[in-house]
Design a protein around this motif. Structure first.
Motif, PDB file in Angstrom:
ATOM      1  N   VAL A  46       0.832  -1.211   0.000  1.00  0.00           N
ATOM      2  CA  VAL A  46       0.000   0.000   0.000  1.00  0.00           C
ATOM      3  C   VAL A  46       0.862   1.254   0.000  1.00  0.00           C
ATOM      4  O   VAL A  46       0.644   2.177  -0.796  1.00  0.00           O
ATOM      5  N   PHE A  50       1.192   4.138  -2.890  1.00  0.00           N
ATOM      6  CA  PHE A  50       0.999   5.548  -2.586  1.00  0.00           C
ATOM      7  C   PHE A  50       2.248   6.356  -2.916  1.00  0.00           C
ATOM      8  O   PHE A  50       2.160   7.504  -3.351  1.00  0.00           O
ATOM      9  N   TYR A  72       0.854   9.781   4.552  1.00  0.00           N
ATOM     10  CA  TYR A  72       0.450   8.394   4.364  1.00  0.00           C
ATOM     11  C   TYR A  72       1.361   7.390   5.088  1.00  0.00           C
ATOM     12  O   TYR A  72       0.897   6.316   5.487  1.00  0.00           O
ATOM     13  N   THR A  75      -0.357   7.305   8.500  1.00  0.00           N
ATOM     14  CA  THR A  75      -1.682   6.697   8.575  1.00  0.00           C
ATOM     15  C   THR A  75      -1.667   5.215   8.183  1.00  0.00           C
ATOM     16  O   THR A  75      -2.413   4.422   8.762  1.00  0.00           O
ATOM     17  N   ILE A  76      -0.818   4.843   7.237  1.00  0.00           N
ATOM     18  CA  ILE A  76      -0.720   3.423   6.881  1.00  0.00           C
ATOM     19  C   ILE A  76      -0.038   2.642   8.004  1.00  0.00           C
ATOM     20  O   ILE A  76      -0.381   1.483   8.270  1.00  0.00           O
ATOM     21  N   PHE A 195     -12.028   4.938   7.096  1.00  0.00           N
ATOM     22  CA  PHE A 195     -12.212   5.971   6.063  1.00  0.00           C
ATOM     23  C   PHE A 195     -12.595   7.315   6.658  1.00  0.00           C
ATOM     24  O   PHE A 195     -12.046   8.352   6.272  1.00  0.00           O
ATOM     25  N   THR A 199      -7.688   7.995   7.258  1.00  0.00           N
ATOM     26  CA  THR A 199      -6.560   7.115   6.960  1.00  0.00           C
ATOM     27  C   THR A 199      -6.139   7.212   5.506  1.00  0.00           C
ATOM     28  O   THR A 199      -4.947   7.303   5.191  1.00  0.00           O
ATOM     29  N   TYR A 200      -7.088   7.216   4.586  1.00  0.00           N
ATOM     30  CA  TYR A 200      -6.767   7.200   3.163  1.00  0.00           C
ATOM     31  C   TYR A 200      -6.927   8.561   2.480  1.00  0.00           C
ATOM     32  O   TYR A 200      -6.497   8.731   1.345  1.00  0.00           O
ATOM     33  N   ASN A 221      -4.108   8.052  14.556  1.00  0.00           N
ATOM     34  CA  ASN A 221      -3.510   8.612  13.338  1.00  0.00           C
ATOM     35  C   ASN A 221      -2.766   9.907  13.639  1.00  0.00           C
ATOM     36  O   ASN A 221      -1.623  10.114  13.216  1.00  0.00           O
TER      37      ASN A 221
END
Length: 264
Positions: A46, A50, A72, A75-76, A195, A199-200, A221
């Motif tokens: 992922v 990204f 990211y 958050t990932i 969501f 996160t994304y 996060n």
């Protein structure tokens, strides 16, 4: 189908017993190499995707003054901890209960708290490996490593987040009737929450941010984002939210968790 035998009580005190249980959980995990492989591969893939998509996106207000990949990576990393400590734990416990493993464990002299401490320590180990892999992949795309002064905050955030999500994972497992339903129930809770918690994609709605700020994912996060990208100090508010949700999960787990398979 072979199963891992239940752990026996080790001699030499609580530390030796805890180490025995952690080793048992690690052996159980690595005896399913396909599951272990994808546990570590998914977040790496992922963040790599990204990186390819957003590697050239610099700092902007949309990402709260960070670059896209700085955002990211944080958050990932957070969602990988969720996967190890909430999703997998709830599914594993549901499967072990249905297969009778938990019932056999309950019949041994192993204390209940030691069994769950071993699970927690195992989840922390998996989470730390996941987060380190994500940080390394992010570095390949130019994201700097967190400052040395921030590593203690990162460590506390990871342990506290892992403990909170483990408690919630056990709580959800206590509500699942059978192993077949476990993935659906787990994702029904996790998927929308991830969501709406940014996160994304960053969430700039004040109303939604206020709501999700009282839930565990967004504070986690934000705590990792601050620790990874700035000298932001200790995120006390996020810690309090995680502690409260961990306490809620623990109370539900203590009151509702069953060791025996449920009658269909």
């Amino acid at each position: 189908m072979s199963t891992v035998t239940e752990p026996r009580v080790a001699r030499g005190g609580d530390l030796a017993l805890l180490w025995h249980q952690i080793r048992y959980e690690q052996l159980s995990f690595w005896r399913n190499p396909q599951s272990a492989f994808f546990t570590f591969l998914f977040p790496v893939v992922v963040i790599a995707i990204f990186g390819a998509l957003f590697g050239d996106v610099g700092s902007s207000d949309y990402f709260y003054g960070r670059s896209a990949l700085q955002y990211y990576v944080s958050t990932i990393a957070a969602v990988s901890v969720l996967g190890a400590c909430y999703s997998q734990l709830a599914i594993v416990l549901s499967t072990r209960r249905q297969n009778g493993i938990l019932k056999r464990v309950r019949a041994t002299p192993l204390p209940t708290y030691m069994y769950f401490l071993g699970l927690l320590a195992h989840c922390v180990v998996v989470s730390v490996v996941d987060v380190l892999l994500i940080i390394v992949v992010g570095r390949l795309y130019g994201v700097r490593f967190p400052a040395v002064a921030q590593w203690p905050v990162i460590a506390v955030t990871l342990v506290l987040g892992a403990a909170s999500f483990c408690a919630l994972g056990v709580a959800v497992a206590s509500l699942i009737r059978n192993a077949e339903a476990a993935p659906s129930v787990v994702q029904l809770v996790l998927f929308p929450l991830v969501f709406i918690s940014g996160t994304y994609m960053p969430i700039h709605s004040e109303v939604l941010t206020t709501v999700t700020g009282a839930l565990p994912v967004q504070p986690f996060n934000e705590a990792l984002l601050g620790a990874f990208t700035a000298h932001s100090g200790v995120p006390w508010r996020a810690f309090v939210v995680l502690l409260l949700w961990g306490a809620v999960g623990a109370v539900v787990a203590i009151r509702r968790f069953r060791w025996d398979p449920r009658a269909e």
